[in-house]
Design a protein around this motif. Structure first.
Motif, short mmCIF file in Angstrom:
data_model
loop_
_atom_site.label_atom_id
_atom_site.label_comp_id
_atom_site.label_asym_id
_atom_site.label_seq_id
_atom_site.Cartn_x
_atom_site.Cartn_y
_atom_site.Cartn_z
N GLY A 94 0.76 -1.08 0.11
CA GLY A 94 0.11 -0.04 -0.17
C GLY A 94 0.80 1.27 -0.07
O GLY A 94 0.41 2.08 -0.90
N THR A 95 1.91 1.52 0.68
CA THR A 95 2.69 2.33 0.79
C THR A 95 3.47 2.58 -0.69
O THR A 95 3.61 3.94 -0.85
N LEU A 96 3.92 1.50 -0.93
CA LEU A 96 4.70 1.70 -2.49
C LEU A 96 3.64 2.20 -3.54
O LEU A 96 4.13 2.99 -4.26
N TYR A 97 2.35 1.83 -3.53
CA TYR A 97 1.39 2.12 -4.49
C TYR A 97 1.26 3.58 -4.35
O TYR A 97 1.17 4.48 -5.25
N ALA A 98 1.05 4.16 -2.94
CA ALA A 98 0.82 5.65 -2.82
C ALA A 98 2.06 6.14 -3.33
O ALA A 98 1.95 7.47 -3.73
N LEU A 99 3.29 6.04 -2.88
CA LEU A 99 4.38 6.62 -3.38
C LEU A 99 4.60 6.56 -4.97
O LEU A 99 4.88 7.80 -5.63
N ARG A 151 -7.88 -2.30 -0.87
CA ARG A 151 -7.92 -0.93 -1.83
C ARG A 151 -6.89 -0.52 -2.30
O ARG A 151 -5.75 -0.44 -1.40
N SER A 152 -6.60 -0.29 -3.55
CA SER A 152 -5.57 0.53 -3.99
C SER A 152 -5.86 1.73 -4.45
O SER A 152 -6.87 1.98 -5.09
N PRO A 153 -4.94 2.68 -4.28
CA PRO A 153 -5.22 4.20 -4.81
C PRO A 153 -5.10 4.14 -6.24
O PRO A 153 -4.55 3.03 -7.01
N ALA A 154 -5.38 5.25 -6.87
CA ALA A 154 -5.45 5.58 -8.34
C ALA A 154 -3.97 5.43 -8.57
O ALA A 154 -3.11 5.73 -8.09
N HIS A 155 -3.85 4.75 -10.06
CA HIS A 155 -2.60 4.88 -10.60
C HIS A 155 -2.26 5.73 -11.83
O HIS A 155 -1.14 5.91 -12.08
N GLY A 156 -3.20 6.62 -12.03
CA GLY A 156 -3.06 7.64 -13.05
C GLY A 156 -3.76 7.36 -14.27
O GLY A 156 -4.31 6.29 -14.64
N ALA A 157 -4.04 8.32 -15.08
CA ALA A 157 -4.91 8.32 -16.31
C ALA A 157 -4.14 7.39 -17.21
O ALA A 157 -3.21 7.28 -17.48
N GLY A 158 -5.16 6.28 -17.87
CA GLY A 158 -4.85 5.57 -18.91
C GLY A 158 -4.07 4.40 -18.39
O GLY A 158 -3.80 3.33 -19.12
N VAL A 159 -3.92 4.18 -17.01
CA VAL A 159 -3.29 2.86 -16.65
C VAL A 159 -4.36 1.94 -16.49
O VAL A 159 -5.48 2.07 -15.90
N VAL A 160 -4.23 0.66 -17.34
CA VAL A 160 -5.13 -0.39 -17.16
C VAL A 160 -4.74 -1.69 -16.46
O VAL A 160 -3.52 -2.08 -16.84
N GLU A 161 -5.57 -2.12 -15.83
CA GLU A 161 -5.24 -3.48 -15.20
C GLU A 161 -6.06 -4.58 -15.84
O GLU A 161 -7.32 -4.36 -16.06
N HIS A 162 -5.44 -5.77 -15.79
CA HIS A 162 -6.11 -7.10 -16.09
C HIS A 162 -5.67 -8.00 -14.96
O HIS A 162 -4.50 -8.41 -14.77
N LEU A 163 -6.72 -8.64 -14.57
CA LEU A 163 -6.49 -9.44 -13.43
C LEU A 163 -7.21 -10.90 -13.86
O LEU A 163 -8.27 -10.87 -14.14
N LEU A 164 -6.21 -11.74 -14.14
CA LEU A 164 -6.57 -13.38 -14.45
C LEU A 164 -6.63 -14.01 -12.95
O LEU A 164 -5.59 -14.13 -12.55
N VAL A 165 -7.75 -14.55 -12.74
CA VAL A 165 -7.79 -15.52 -11.51
C VAL A 165 -7.36 -16.79 -11.84
O VAL A 165 -7.81 -17.48 -12.95
N THR A 166 -6.50 -17.38 -11.07
CA THR A 166 -6.17 -18.75 -11.20
C THR A 166 -6.58 -19.81 -10.20
O THR A 166 -6.65 -20.94 -10.50
N HIS A 167 -6.99 -19.33 -8.93
CA HIS A 167 -7.60 -20.20 -7.80
C HIS A 167 -8.38 -19.04 -7.21
O HIS A 167 -7.88 -17.98 -6.86
#
Length: 175
Positions: free
Chosen positions: A51-56, A111-127
């Motif tokens: 969380g701290t690293l994402y905020a920074l 909960r993750s903070p915003a990463h910036g405009a245009g940043v897209v995440e894809h989450l593929l669940v394996t289990h």
């Protein structure tokens, strides 16, 4: 995170902050992190949480992998969640693609903070099963299923059911 990795993360954080001409106090205020904590992270004497690293990273407007010194295998965690960097690729057009192995404990709600405009995440669940994405627009995903969202706003992951979640998270950041 071992001391060698903590030192590399701290050095990368300091260099990135200085390149943006920010003081420790200014970055701490932008990221909502204590000034003393930030100083300890930069000096490699404190292991930062995910969380701290994402905020920074968000405050510095850089991909998380930048602060992880682009070292595949580095693991960071916060309560209930862990992430291991598998790959970070910077393309000639400036786009960065990060790939993480994500683990969420039973009952976890991250909960993750915003990463910036245009940043897209894809989450593929394996289990396991999770609810992922932007608040109010989350997608329920199970093994073999994906959720995709633009992470320019706070977003998150919630474990559904009584099994931990394992997933592959890809984050694509524009130049």
């Amino acid at each position: 995170m071992d001391s060698e990795v903590a030192a590399a993360v701290g050095a990368r954080l300091r260099a990135t902050r200085q390149a943006r001409d920010l003081s420790v106090g200014a970055l701490a205020a932008r990221a909502g992190v204590g000034k003393g904590s930030l100083s300890e992270i930069e000096n490699g004497v404190r292991n930062p949480t995910l969380g701290t690293l994402y905020a920074l990273a968000g405050a510095l407007e850089v991909p998380l992998a930048t602060l992880l010194a682009d070292r595949p295998g580095v693991e960071v965690a916060s309560p209930g969640i862990g992430a291991r960097l598998l790959d970070a690729t910077r393309h000639p057009d400036g786009t960065t693609v990060e790939v993480y192995l994500l683990h969420l404990d039973v009952g976890a709600r991250h909960r993750s903070p915003a990463h910036g405009a245009g940043v897209v995440e894809h989450l593929l669940v394996t289990h396991g099963q999770a609810l992922a994405g932007l608040p109010g627009r989350e997608t329920a995903v199970g093994p073999g299923q994906t959720a995709v969202w633009e992470s320019s706003a706070e977003h998150g992951y919630t474990v559904l059911g009584d099994a931990p979640v394992e997933a592959v998270l890809t984050i694509r950041s524009p130049a």
